[in-house]
Write an enzyme that holds these catalytic residues in place. Structure first.
Site, short mmCIF file in Angstrom:
data_model
loop_
_atom_site.label_atom_id
_atom_site.label_comp_id
_atom_site.label_asym_id
_atom_site.label_seq_id
_atom_site.Cartn_x
_atom_site.Cartn_y
_atom_site.Cartn_z
CG HIS A 1 6.29 -29.60 3.05
ND1 HIS A 1 6.67 -30.91 2.93
CD2 HIS A 1 7.06 -29.06 4.03
CE1 HIS A 1 7.61 -31.17 3.82
NE2 HIS A 1 7.88 -30.06 4.49
CD GLU B 1 -3.30 0.68 2.01
OE1 GLU B 1 -3.05 0.11 3.09
OE2 GLU B 1 -4.43 1.14 1.76
CE LYS C 1 -11.53 3.28 0.83
NZ LYS C 1 -10.98 4.31 1.70
O1 PA5 Z 1 -3.15 2.19 5.70
C1 PA5 Z 1 -4.22 2.74 5.45
O2 PA5 Z 1 -4.34 3.97 5.39
C2 PA5 Z 1 -5.47 1.92 5.21
O3 PA5 Z 1 -5.19 0.56 5.13
C3 PA5 Z 1 -6.47 2.19 6.34
O4 PA5 Z 1 -5.93 1.78 7.55
C4 PA5 Z 1 -7.79 1.44 6.08
O5 PA5 Z 1 -8.33 1.83 4.85
C5 PA5 Z 1 -8.80 1.73 7.19
O6 PA5 Z 1 -9.06 3.10 7.28
P1 PA5 Z 1 -9.80 3.72 8.52
O7 PA5 Z 1 -8.94 3.54 9.71
O8 PA5 Z 1 -9.97 5.17 8.17
O9 PA5 Z 1 -11.11 3.02 8.69
#
Ligand code: PA5
Length: 535
Positions: free
Chosen positions: A351, A322, A455
């Site tokens: 394995h 990410e 999204k």
């Molecule tokens: O690393 C990130 O920014 C994302 O993975 C968020 O943690 C995830 O989308 C959850 O977001 P939020 O904490 O606003 O619900």
């Protein structure tokens, strides 16, 4: 290469830090001897950028945010007194809250001790706590952890069936930095429904972890939830483990949060070292760069040789992919950067896919993670003078040597033992590596523009869903094909989503939608229940 060359190579590239209990061996990465020297100007630049980031510059330019997770483990580095105070206050508040829960001065709405908690969150708001629970969670004298980290009703039912008899002693921790993440909101509504069906006052069981004045915070304030803990816009989701996101659930499980923070702090200090070969994160970042740039290996396979670290590969998958998987660099050039991360645990994976790593397509480098000390106090012999732990070590070394013999790249990270301190070290090591490597490839590691697109399209799907149902209700005496529904609903361009909505409603017998089969799947007609055959 004979045995002595190999030993010399091992010694030359072995980083050892006794304070951290950390070793890093990159001697099997097949470096050209001049590589580190060549990269020196670039890594020095990366050190300077990280220094500015830690001072509080806007290091996430798209979101115009500071990047401050390093302050969480050394408040003296925070850029102002207000932030220092907020971090300290939050840690204090978490400790007091946990103490009260344990002593029974905070109890459930039915006057019972809390014995479990359900954490509702996703991505960075769930993975860290899940990793630490799994790696360090204690069986006794602490709250047992459960998770909703998806909007899958079947997944939630599975958890709820385990919790059903214990709701009166279950705390719910809703974690969302933004406070508006759909999966998390859905999970919260689902569990609230369960509480209300059992006549239990949900508000006396539920805690929020979010930013001030988010949608979640407002709800928690309005309904007077049991407690609220805050995080800040300068902490990214995937680097929020040392904030209330990680600390609250971890402390509720009896895990030593001070030791965890100290591990992170000490590793941060070691990875600020501007002497490249004395900085394990710099060595790792340069190794990643070597693997990708010089060897064309885009996949990092994470192989921890301990069951308790099984989730570490998933945690790193999010942290790395990410952060680094970006279309544009900081100068807006199209670069499509990223490192693919996968893995599970050794020796189990030997394995499975390790066969391909040894003999198949050569697109990966392996990151072995070794925990040197077995936790078991009384060894059991499975062979003469050999324990299961000896075998675990043997399989790690065996795979490392086999890869080396085939000229395939690997590196090995070692920690002395698995405890809160060493988990802090490991996580901080990778956080800093991601930061330095992002500098080397000039990308913003702290945004996630790509996931927004998914999204948006999900919202489009839900919009189509509403329009389809509205259209069927408006035409309740008719049977319509997919194309007719799309046209009637005024969304001919969304005909594929229309088809998928209609099929989903039929298969799940939702909202009274039925279908009359046609000559082929796309000739079927849909309408509201009028005694048509079931799908
Ligand atoms: O690393 C990130 O920014 C994302 O993975 C968020 O943690 C995830 O989308 C959850 O977001 P939020 O904490 O606003 O619900």
């Amino acid at each position: 290469m004979n045995g002595n060359d190999s030993w010399d190579m091992y010694k030359e590239y072995l980083y050892v830090n006794e304070l951290l209990g950390l070793t890093l061996d990159v001697g099997c990465m097949n470096f050209a001897p001049e590589y580190f020297k060549e990269m020196e100007p670039k890594i020095q630049q990366a050190f300077l950028s990280m220094r500015e980031l830690e001072k509080g510059e806007i290091a996430n330019p798209d979101e115009k945010r500071m990047v401050g997770h390093y302050w969480l483990r050394d408040v003296s580095r925070a850029p102002n007194e207000e932030i220092r105070q907020e971090i300290n206050d939050t840690i204090e508040k978490i400790k007091k809250f946990v103490q009260k829960v344990k002593k029974g001065s905070i109890v459930s709405s039915k006057g019972k001790l809390f014995t479990r908690f359900l954490l509702i969150g996703i991505g960075g708001s769930a993975l860290g706590p899940q990793l630490l629970s799994d790696a360090l969670g204690k069986a006794k004298s602490s709250l047992k952890a459960y998770y909703f980290d998806n909007t899958d009703p079947d997944g939630m039912d599975r958890v709820m069936s385990d919790l059903a008899d214990y709701l009166e002693e279950t705390m719910v921790i809703v974690i969302s930095k933004s406070g508006g993440t759909v999966e998390t909101c859905n999970g919260m509504q689902e569990i609230r429904h369960c509480f209300s069906e059992k006549g239990i006052d949900f508000t006396k069981h539920v805690v929020a972890v979010t930013t001030t004045e988010s949608k979640l915070d407002k709800e928690a304030q309005k309904s007077e939830w049991l407690a609220r803990f805050y995080i800040w816009d300068w902490v990214g989701g995937r680097t929020s483990i040392a904030s209330a996101v990680g600390l609250l659930p971890v402390a509720l499980q009896g895990i030593d949060i001070d030791a965890f923070i100290n591990g992170m702090r000490d590793c941060d200090e070691a990875t600020r070292n501007m002497q490249t070969l004395k900085n394990p994160a710099a060595i790792l970042a340069l190794t990643w760069n070597y693997a990708l740039e010089k060897r064309g290996k885009g996949n990092m396979v994470v192989l921890p040789y301990r069951d308790k670290l099984q989730l570490f590969s998933r945690y790193l998958q999010q942290l790395v992919m990410e952060s680094l998987g970006k279309e544009k660099d900081l100068n807006d050039n199209t670069v499509h950067q990223g490192i693919t991360v996968y893995g599970n645990k050794g020796s189990t994976d030997q394995h499975a896919y390790v066969q391909q790593l040894l003999d198949g397509v050569e697109d990966s480098f392996v990151t072995f993670i070794e925990v040197k000390k077995d936790q078991r106090l009384k060894p059991v012999l499975v062979d003469e003078d050999v324990t299961s732990g000896d075998y675990l070590k043997a399989f790690l070394e065996g795979t490392r040597r086999a890869l080396k013999k085939k000229g395939r790249d690997s590196l090995t990270i070692g920690i002395e033992e698995l405890n809160p301190y060493s988990m802090g070290v490991l996580i901080a090591l990778f956080e800093r590596t991601v930061g330095l490597y992002a500098n080397l490839i000039n990308v913003n590691a702290y945004n996630q523009p790509g996931v927004e697109l998914g999204k948006k399209s999900a919202n489009t799907y839900i919009d189509v869903h509403h329009r389809v149902l509205f259209c069927l209700r408006e035409n309740k005496d008719k049977l319509l094909t997919v194309e007719e529904v799309a046209k009637e609903a005024g969304i001919p361009q969304e005909v594929e989503f229309v088809y998928k909505v209609l099929e989903r409603c039929c298969i799940n017998k939702l909202y009274g939608v039925k279908k009359e089969k046609g000559k082929n799947v796309f000739n079927a007609k849909y309408g509201l229940d009028r005694g048509l055959n079931d799908c």
